[in-house]
Scaffold this motif. Structure first.
Motif, PDB file in Angstrom:
ATOM      1  N   ALA A   4       0.833  -1.205   0.000  1.00  0.00           N
ATOM      2  CA  ALA A   4       0.000   0.000   0.000  1.00  0.00           C
ATOM      3  C   ALA A   4       0.868   1.256   0.000  1.00  0.00           C
ATOM      4  O   ALA A   4       0.575   2.234  -0.703  1.00  0.00           O
ATOM      5  N   GLU A   5       1.941   1.233   0.764  1.00  0.00           N
ATOM      6  CA  GLU A   5       2.840   2.384   0.819  1.00  0.00           C
ATOM      7  C   GLU A   5       3.587   2.561  -0.496  1.00  0.00           C
ATOM      8  O   GLU A   5       3.825   3.688  -0.938  1.00  0.00           O
ATOM      9  N   ARG A   6       3.958   1.456  -1.128  1.00  0.00           N
ATOM     10  CA  ARG A   6       4.647   1.542  -2.415  1.00  0.00           C
ATOM     11  C   ARG A   6       3.731   2.158  -3.464  1.00  0.00           C
ATOM     12  O   ARG A   6       4.152   3.022  -4.244  1.00  0.00           O
ATOM     13  N   LYS A   7       2.482   1.712  -3.487  1.00  0.00           N
ATOM     14  CA  LYS A   7       1.532   2.267  -4.446  1.00  0.00           C
ATOM     15  C   LYS A   7       1.331   3.760  -4.210  1.00  0.00           C
ATOM     16  O   LYS A   7       1.303   4.559  -5.161  1.00  0.00           O
ATOM     17  N   ALA A   8       1.186   4.140  -2.956  1.00  0.00           N
ATOM     18  CA  ALA A   8       0.974   5.551  -2.625  1.00  0.00           C
ATOM     19  C   ALA A   8       2.179   6.386  -3.056  1.00  0.00           C
ATOM     20  O   ALA A   8       2.021   7.480  -3.615  1.00  0.00           O
ATOM     21  N   ALA A   9       3.386   5.863  -2.816  1.00  0.00           N
ATOM     22  CA  ALA A   9       4.604   6.581  -3.212  1.00  0.00           C
ATOM     23  C   ALA A   9       4.686   6.707  -4.727  1.00  0.00           C
ATOM     24  O   ALA A   9       5.102   7.749  -5.263  1.00  0.00           O
ATOM     25  N   PHE A  10       4.279   5.655  -5.426  1.00  0.00           N
ATOM     26  CA  PHE A  10       4.293   5.646  -6.891  1.00  0.00           C
ATOM     27  C   PHE A  10       3.352   6.723  -7.437  1.00  0.00           C
ATOM     28  O   PHE A  10       3.737   7.521  -8.290  1.00  0.00           O
ATOM     29  N   PHE A  11       2.127   6.747  -6.923  1.00  0.00           N
ATOM     30  CA  PHE A  11       1.144   7.739  -7.377  1.00  0.00           C
ATOM     31  C   PHE A  11       1.580   9.155  -7.015  1.00  0.00           C
ATOM     32  O   PHE A  11       1.436  10.088  -7.808  1.00  0.00           O
ATOM     33  N   ASP A  12       2.114   9.323  -5.800  1.00  0.00           N
ATOM     34  CA  ASP A  12       2.534  10.654  -5.344  1.00  0.00           C
ATOM     35  C   ASP A  12       3.667  11.208  -6.199  1.00  0.00           C
ATOM     36  O   ASP A  12       3.743  12.421  -6.419  1.00  0.00           O
ATOM     37  N   TYR A  13       4.552  10.324  -6.648  1.00  0.00           N
ATOM     38  CA  TYR A  13       5.676  10.792  -7.457  1.00  0.00           C
ATOM     39  C   TYR A  13       5.252  11.130  -8.882  1.00  0.00           C
ATOM     40  O   TYR A  13       5.621  12.180  -9.421  1.00  0.00           O
ATOM     41  N   PHE A  14       4.475  10.257  -9.502  1.00  0.00           N
ATOM     42  CA  PHE A  14       4.178  10.424 -10.927  1.00  0.00           C
ATOM     43  C   PHE A  14       3.022  11.379 -11.220  1.00  0.00           C
ATOM     44  O   PHE A  14       2.991  11.998 -12.289  1.00  0.00           O
TER      45      PHE A  14
END
Length: 259
Positions: free
Chosen positions: A55-65
């Protein structure tokens, strides 16, 4: 008398050069691409493989891109406003100002439209090609193609969409590449460069003409341009065809990217 005439012609020529140069500087300064240098402004991507919580990886991915995608789409929309002005200029008297000629020349190159086409056809095709790709679709494809940023090509080449290149040394050689194959997975200076190339690919390549047609129909009908709808035009993006399209649509829905 002859000397005075020569001086007058020289002055006219000098004025023309100064005016032309000034126009070029103005057009460059007012170009939306100057708004921000995306190669450095957004910084390097996080090490997504080091984020073990899904969940944290997905959130970081969306937040960056997400900011990168929104910025790229903002530039496209700014150019669409200019395109509308160019279309109006042409419809009024079948001529274009120097500024509009400058923009048209730049767009024809970026969107791979033939210079020998009639201007009416060029403008109509630009209207189809020069448009946004919904962030939901961009995020879903980036996540799918890069395994949420953990793939070798994403980490070593900033390639989040699986784009190929065909010049030796242009990218990374896939481990499973056939002996007679020449393609490599393209390397980018930054993740933003990968996003830009992906958007240009969908907006220009003949394989995604269906996507552009779907988008044009939605635009003309004043309907929302959604990632789920445009995904139907990506049958040729993957050898998996419809299965790939349905997977992207499921990713958009399950991750709340598009209601």
């Amino acid at each position: 008398m002859q000397n005075a005439k020569t001086k007058f012609i020289a002055l006219l020529f000098t004025a023309y050069i100064i005016a032309t140069f000034g126009l070029l500087i103005w057009a460059i300064q007012h170009s939306p691409s100057r708004a921000i240098n995306t190669s450095t402004a957004f910084g390097p991507a996080p090490d997504f493989s080091a984020i073990t919580n899904i969940a944290e990886r997905k959130a970081a991915f969306f937040d960056y891109f997400t900011p990168i995608i929104e910025h790229k789409n903002t530039l496209i929309l700014a150019d669409r406003e200019r395109l509308a002005a160019v279309q109006s200029d042409w419809q009024e008297d079948a001529t274009l100002s120097n500024t509009h000629q400058f923009y048209l020349s730049r767009w024809l190159k970026r969107y791979k439209i033939k210079e020998e086409w009639p201007i009416e056809k060029q403008l109509a095709e630009l209207d189809k090609r020069m448009h946004i790709i919904p962030p939901a679709l961009v995020l879903a494809q980036a996540a799918n193609e890069s395994a949420w940023g953990t793939s070798r090509f994403a980490q070593d080449g900033n390639n989040y969409f699986g784009q190929w290149c065909f010049k030796k040394g242009c990218g990374l050689v896939p481990s499973g590449r056939r002996a007679n194959a020449k393609h490599e997975v393209r390397k980018f200076k930054s993740p933003a460069g990968s996003v830009d190339a992906y958007l240009r690919n969908l907006n220009t390549h003949r394989a995604y003409k269906q996507l552009r047609n779907i988008r044009a129909q939605l635009h003309q009908a004043n309907q929302p341009i959604t990632g789920v709808a445009l995904a139907e035009g990506l049958i040729k993006y993957s050898e998996r065809g419809e299965e790939y399209v349905h997977e992207l649509q499921a990713m958009m829905r399950s991750n709340g990217l598009e209601e």
